[in-house]
Each structure stands twice: as C-alpha cells, then as structure tokens.
Design an enzyme around this catalytic site. Structure first.
Site, short mmCIF file in Angstrom:
data_model
loop_
_atom_site.label_atom_id
_atom_site.label_comp_id
_atom_site.label_asym_id
_atom_site.label_seq_id
_atom_site.Cartn_x
_atom_site.Cartn_y
_atom_site.Cartn_z
CB ALA A 159 12.24 -12.00 32.28
CB SER A 199 12.41 -14.96 34.98
OG SER A 199 11.74 -14.56 36.15
CG HIS A 215 9.84 -14.69 39.29
ND1 HIS A 215 9.36 -14.68 40.56
CD2 HIS A 215 9.44 -13.46 38.68
CE1 HIS A 215 8.57 -13.52 40.78
NE2 HIS A 215 8.77 -12.82 39.57
CG ASP A 253 5.86 -11.42 41.08
OD1 ASP A 253 6.84 -10.88 41.01
OD2 ASP A 253 5.28 -12.00 39.94
CD GLU A 271 7.62 -6.53 36.98
OE1 GLU A 271 7.90 -7.30 37.67
OE2 GLU A 271 7.42 -6.80 35.69
CG HIS A 274 9.82 -8.54 40.42
ND1 HIS A 274 9.83 -9.83 40.10
CD2 HIS A 274 11.25 -8.51 40.85
CE1 HIS A 274 10.89 -10.32 39.79
NE2 HIS A 274 11.79 -9.51 40.31
#
Ligand SMILES: [Zn+2]
Length: 155
Positions: A56, A61, A63, A70, A119, A122
């Site tokens: 991102a 993101s 995150h 993750d 992913e 994630h």
C-alpha cells in the site's frame, strides 16, 4: 495494534498452539514512516506498478489502522509468499481465523475488487460477529461483504 485486535490475536495464537500449530507475527502496526520505507522497498524491487499490487502507498495500509497483522509459519517457509496458504499456520488461519474476528483480507480471485494479489498471511480484524457472518456467507472480499464499491486502485 488496537487493544481489541491485539487480545483477539493473542487468543488466536494460543488456540493455534493448542492445535499444535506454531504461528509467528511478522508485522503488526506500522507507522506512516514505516509504510513509506516498506512501499519504497517494493518500488525499488518491482517498480511502481509492481509495488502497487503488493504494497500500500503510505496512508493507505491497513497496518496503519492497528487492525491488521501479517502472520507466518514457525518453519519460516513461505513467509509472505502465496504458498503460505499451504503451511500448517496458513491452513489453520484460513479455517479458524474468523472465530477470533479475523479475515484473510486478500484472497485469490479477488484482485479486481481489493486491488491486491492474494496475501494468505494478511489478517484483518473485523470483530467476531462480522467475521463469522462473512465466513458463513462464502463472500471472499470485505468490499463485497460490506456492499462497498470495488477498490482496485484506492491505494
Ligand atoms: Zn499485511
């Protein structure tokens, strides 16, 4: 990470361990500055178009929300690679993460909706009720589940 997501993650890791599965944390909360260097790393490796499929842009993101995580397999094999889905931790997460309020955010076949390559590592915290409903519905993308427009280029 945010408190609700962090405690759910602790419960999930304990449950995985009880099933004999060793899961590791590879990445949790990332600051804006960290995302700047993460994204730049992928631009350097893959060029911008390639980077946008796997990382991102700073400010976009999950995150940075404190709700994403993750995970890896303790063996270290397939960390941050699509074959993570076939490791013990990857397959355990695919089957069980929703019980703790997490979803596998970027799934195969959903790139046109989510904007990201698959992913399997994630996880995104959405709460146990929504995660269970989504798992039960068979819907694979959070955008679809919440009735939001596809976001192939919102990063
Ligand atoms: Zn991630």
């Amino acid at each position: 990470m945010r408190a609700a997501a962090a405690s759910a993650a602790e419960e999930m890791f304990a449950a995985a361990a009880a099933d004999g599965v060793s899961m590791t944390v590879l990445s949790g909360f990332r600051s804006y500055d960290t995302q700047v260097s993460t994204y730049q790393h992928w631009v350097n490796v893959n060029g911008q178009a390639g980077a946008d499929r796997v990382s991102a842009r700073p400010g976009y993101s999950e995150h940075q929300t404190g709700l994403a995580l993750d995970i890896g397999d303790a063996s270290g094999s397939c960390n941050l690679a699509e074959c993570f889905a076939d490791t013990p931790a990857g397959s355990w997460a695919a089957e069980n993460a929703h019980r703790f309020g997490f979803i596998i955010r970027y799934q195969p076949g959903q790139e046109a909706v989510t904007g990201y390559s698959p992913e399997p590592w994630h996880l995104r915290f959405i709460g146990t009720k929504d995660a269970a409903d989504m798992a039960g519905s068979g819907v694979k993308a959070l955008e679809t589940f919440y009735g939001l427009p596809a976001a192939p280029d919102y990063r």
